[in-house]
Design a protein around this motif. Structure first.
Motif, mmCIF file in Angstrom:
data_model
loop_
_atom_site.group_PDB
_atom_site.id
_atom_site.type_symbol
_atom_site.label_atom_id
_atom_site.label_comp_id
_atom_site.label_asym_id
_atom_site.label_seq_id
_atom_site.Cartn_x
_atom_site.Cartn_y
_atom_site.Cartn_z
ATOM 1 N N SER A 20 0.799 -1.219 0.000
ATOM 2 C CA SER A 20 0.000 0.000 0.000
ATOM 3 C C SER A 20 0.838 1.280 0.000
ATOM 4 N N GLU A 30 1.249 12.510 -2.047
ATOM 5 C CA GLU A 30 0.096 12.242 -2.910
ATOM 6 C C GLU A 30 -0.483 10.848 -2.685
ATOM 7 N N LEU A 33 -3.714 10.777 -0.807
ATOM 8 C CA LEU A 33 -4.945 11.087 -1.528
ATOM 9 C C LEU A 33 -5.674 9.821 -1.974
ATOM 10 N N HIS A 34 -4.914 8.780 -2.213
ATOM 11 C CA HIS A 34 -5.498 7.531 -2.696
ATOM 12 C C HIS A 34 -5.648 6.484 -1.591
ATOM 13 N N PHE A 37 -9.040 4.609 -1.133
ATOM 14 C CA PHE A 37 -9.239 3.656 -2.224
ATOM 15 C C PHE A 37 -8.349 2.438 -2.011
ATOM 16 N N LEU A 38 -7.083 2.689 -1.718
ATOM 17 C CA LEU A 38 -6.143 1.588 -1.497
ATOM 18 C C LEU A 38 -6.612 0.689 -0.371
#
Length: 95
Positions: A20, A30, A33-34, A37-38
């Motif tokens: 991850s 950055e 930011l994900h 979702f991850l």
């Protein structure tokens, strides 16, 4: 090469699977930011793939070194606790 298809016998193996990347937040903000979702979508895949790679490494090698750039126990300690014979070491990006 697909490491899960590896055949043979080895003295040592290094397992550095995809993860991850939570340990890279400081260097790559950055990634944060994900993270949702991850964590919700991709993390189960990473954990299963890490487990398979570690299992395969233990089948073909006597000594296995396992590392990820994740701070999550699910990708670190929880993956290795079944196999630990020696004290584990945990390193952080700020060490």
């Amino acid at each position: 090469m697909n490491a899960l298809k590896l055949e043979g016998e080895f003295d040592k193996a290094i397992v550095d699977p995809s993860c991850s990347s939570t340990g890279t937040f400081q260097k790559y903000p950055e990634v944060k930011l994900h993270f949702n979702f991850l964590y919700n979508k991709v993390l189960p895949y990473y954990i299963e793939n890490q487990r398979k790679l570690l299992e395969k490494a233990k089948q073909v090698a006597d000594i296995v070194s396992y590392s990820t750039c994740s701070l999550l126990k699910a990708e670190g300690e929880n993956q290795t606790k079944k196999y630990k014979k020696r004290k584990e070491r945990r390193f952080f990006p700020w060490d």
